[in-house]
Scaffold this active site. Structure first.
Site, PDB file in Angstrom:
ATOM      1  N   GLU A  32       1.131  -1.151   0.044  1.00 39.09           N
ATOM      2  CA  GLU A  32       0.067   0.074   0.090  1.00 39.09           C
ATOM      3  C   GLU A  32       0.899   1.389   0.065  1.00 39.09           C
ATOM      4  OE1 GLU A  32      -3.075   0.127  -1.082  1.00 39.09           O
ATOM      5  OE2 GLU A  32      -3.725  -1.606   0.412  1.00 39.09           O
ATOM      6  N   HIS A  33       0.539   2.102  -0.836  1.00 40.37           N
ATOM      7  CA  HIS A  33       1.277   3.565  -1.058  1.00 40.37           C
ATOM      8  C   HIS A  33       2.773   2.943  -1.563  1.00 40.37           C
ATOM      9  CE1 HIS A  33      -1.886   6.437   0.409  1.00 40.37           C
ATOM     10  NE2 HIS A  33      -2.238   5.359   1.005  1.00 40.37           N
ATOM     11  N   ASP A  35       2.907   1.888  -5.050  1.00 37.36           N
ATOM     12  CA  ASP A  35       2.706   2.111  -6.378  1.00 37.36           C
ATOM     13  C   ASP A  35       3.608   3.296  -6.985  1.00 37.36           C
ATOM     14  OD1 ASP A  35       0.437   3.611  -5.866  1.00 37.36           O
ATOM     15  OD2 ASP A  35      -0.864   2.848  -7.281  1.00 37.36           O
ATOM     16  N   GLY A 119     -16.641   5.531  -3.350  1.00 31.81           N
ATOM     17  CA  GLY A 119     -15.871   6.166  -2.200  1.00 31.81           C
ATOM     18  C   GLY A 119     -15.734   5.294  -1.105  1.00 31.81           C
ATOM     19  N   ALA A 120     -15.710   3.943  -1.647  1.00 31.63           N
ATOM     20  CA  ALA A 120     -15.399   2.857  -0.472  1.00 31.63           C
ATOM     21  C   ALA A 120     -13.922   2.452  -0.404  1.00 31.63           C
ATOM     22  CB  ALA A 120     -16.137   1.816  -0.661  1.00 31.63           C
ATOM     23  N   GLY A 121     -13.383   3.137  -1.262  1.00 30.03           N
ATOM     24  CA  GLY A 121     -11.799   2.502  -1.219  1.00 30.03           C
ATOM     25  C   GLY A 121     -11.603   1.391  -2.194  1.00 30.03           C
ATOM     26  N   LEU A 122     -12.641   0.941  -3.203  1.00 30.45           N
ATOM     27  CA  LEU A 122     -12.597  -0.184  -3.944  1.00 30.45           C
ATOM     28  C   LEU A 122     -12.298   0.133  -5.469  1.00 30.45           C
ATOM     29  CD1 LEU A 122     -15.565  -2.064  -2.018  1.00 30.45           C
ATOM     30  CD2 LEU A 122     -12.961  -2.394  -1.582  1.00 30.45           C
ATOM     31  N   ASP A 169      -4.710   0.633  -9.295  1.00 32.33           N
ATOM     32  CA  ASP A 169      -5.967   0.504  -9.277  1.00 32.33           C
ATOM     33  C   ASP A 169      -6.480   0.433 -10.939  1.00 32.33           C
ATOM     34  OD1 ASP A 169      -5.637   1.341  -6.695  1.00 32.33           O
ATOM     35  OD2 ASP A 169      -6.822   3.112  -6.953  1.00 32.33           O
ATOM     36  N   TYR A 218      -3.423  12.351   0.391  1.00 31.13           N
ATOM     37  CA  TYR A 218      -2.767  11.496  -0.204  1.00 31.13           C
ATOM     38  C   TYR A 218      -1.698  12.286  -0.973  1.00 31.13           C
ATOM     39  CZ  TYR A 218      -2.366   7.844  -3.815  1.00 31.13           C
ATOM     40  OH  TYR A 218      -1.691   7.081  -4.760  1.00 31.13           O
TER      41      TYR A 218
END
Ligand code: GLA
Length: 380
Positions: A32-33, A35, A119-122, A169, A218
């Site tokens: 995570e974080h 890329d 907006g669910a982080g998906l 993503d 971010y």
């Protein structure tokens, strides 16, 4: 979903669509974080997706209706002087980026329908990017190259939307594989599919706390990582080893030091996770996920109280190997790696615990890995 979207399209535009395309959301198992630091990520596409039905309209305009939110928009595919705000800036940004790279674009009427929570982080935005790109490739007659289209989508998000995000993503939404999570090298864009450990499933725990990355910290994290890399004489933290970090850490500002420690250790965990998949070791994979959560919470500071509750309570449940926040953070979703036979119990317990602790009803579901962007219907 296919029948539903064709029917909705007919109602709206009075004709059958030429094509229906879909592109899925994603979770990230670990990495995570990393890329945008040209490191490693390990996402998989999920069962929920954005769908788009289209029909060429012989103009140079896209007329797009979102049945999910009952809103419509019209934009040109040749003139980008009027920038749209809100949800439609994503499809417009794709048109802009494709045009900027010389792809031939034609207008179409389109209807969006999906089951992917926003907006669910998906990665609902990446799914929207990719269905739009797929629609343009079908109507404009250019070849579909999933990796190249992910690069275009990233350009749109970076330059049109103004988010300095990486390519994870978009790339997973485009290239997802049934039954496989995908290890991505975000520098070479090399992708390596790996099956999850046997008898495990991913449970997604949506906190229902909305996240909006453009307004969140971010871009600050992006800047801090670039500053950290520079302090080590490198362009990206991908190229700083743990030894180099330990030798030079004292010279760094305290916040930058913690940001760097997260990224460098997370890259190592992500590569180790691939080894766990290869030798079918859910126990170590789960530990790495728990360590990743702690690092995101303490060093990278992108978690929040609700995500911590999901991850920490998840970790305590029977049959759970590991749990962590997933995606950009600041709200959104957490995930757990759960022994399949415990999944029902896990979901029931977590829903009760989370609601009791926060007063919020969560959205919890189990998912297998699904395939990426696809054409689901072509009119004969
Ligand atoms: C968001 C971004 C991705 C990635 C994740 C964090 O989802 O869009 O590029 O940086 O956050 O791993």
């Amino acid at each position: 979903m296919l029948e539903k979207i064709i029917k909705a399209f007919k109602n709206r535009f009075g004709a059958d669509p030429d094509f229906v395309v879909r592109s899925p959301g994603r979770i990230n198992l670990i990495g995570e974080h990393t890329d945008y630091n040209e490191g490693f990520v390990f996402p998989m596409a999920i069962k929920y997706a954005q769908w788009l039905a289209i029909k060429a309209n012989k103009t140079d305009h896209v007329s797009l209706y979102s049945a999910d939110i009952d809103k419509d928009v019209v934009f040109s595919v040749t003139d980008f002087s009027q920038k749209i705000t809100g949800w439609a800036c994503y499809p417009q940004g794709i048109a802009w980026a494709l045009h900027d790279n010389g792809y031939p674009l034609k207008g179409w009427d389109g209807l969006l329908l999906g089951d992917l929570p926003l907006g669910a982080g998906l990665s609902s935005s990446a799914a929207l990017d990719l269905v739009t790109a797929r629609a343009f490739s079908l109507t404009g007659g250019f070849q579909w190259d999933p990796i190249q289209m992910s690069v275009i989508s990233k350009q749109s998000e970076n330059q049109w939307i103004g988010l300095n995000n990486g390519i994870m993503d978009q790339l997973i939404s485009a290239t997802g594989e049934k039954g496989k999570a995908i290890l991505i090298d975000c520098r070479s864009l090399d992708i390596q599919p790996h099956a999850l450990p046997t008898d495990t499933i991913i449970v997604v725990m949506n906190t229902m706390v909305k996240h909006a990355l453009v307004e969140s910290g971010y871009n600050d994290r992006f800047r801090q990582c670039m500053e950290g890399a520079k302090a080590f004489g490198k362009k990206f933290l991908r190229d700083v080893t743990m030894e180099e970090f330990n030798d030079g850490a004292d010279r760094l500002d305290e916040v930058i030091r913690r940001r760097c420690r997260h990224v460098i250790s997370e890259n190592a965990r992500t590569l180790e996770a691939a080894g766990c998949m290869e030798r079918n070791d859910p126990v170590r994979l789960g530990q790495l996920m728990n360590e990743s959560h702690a690092s995101l919470r303490d060093d990278f500071e992108v978690s929040c109280e609700e995500l911590d509750i999901m991850a920490e309570e998840g970790q305590k449940q029977p049959g759970c190997y590991g749990a962590r926040m997933t995606g950009g953070g600041f709200g959104g979703s957490a995930i757990a790696l759960v022994k399949t036979e415990y999944a029902e119990l896990f979901m029931k317990n977590i829903a009760l615990i989370y609601e009791a602790k926060t007063g919020i009803k969560p959205n919890i579901f189990a998912t297998d890995a699904e395939r990426g962007t696809s054409v689901e219907y072509t009119k004969d």
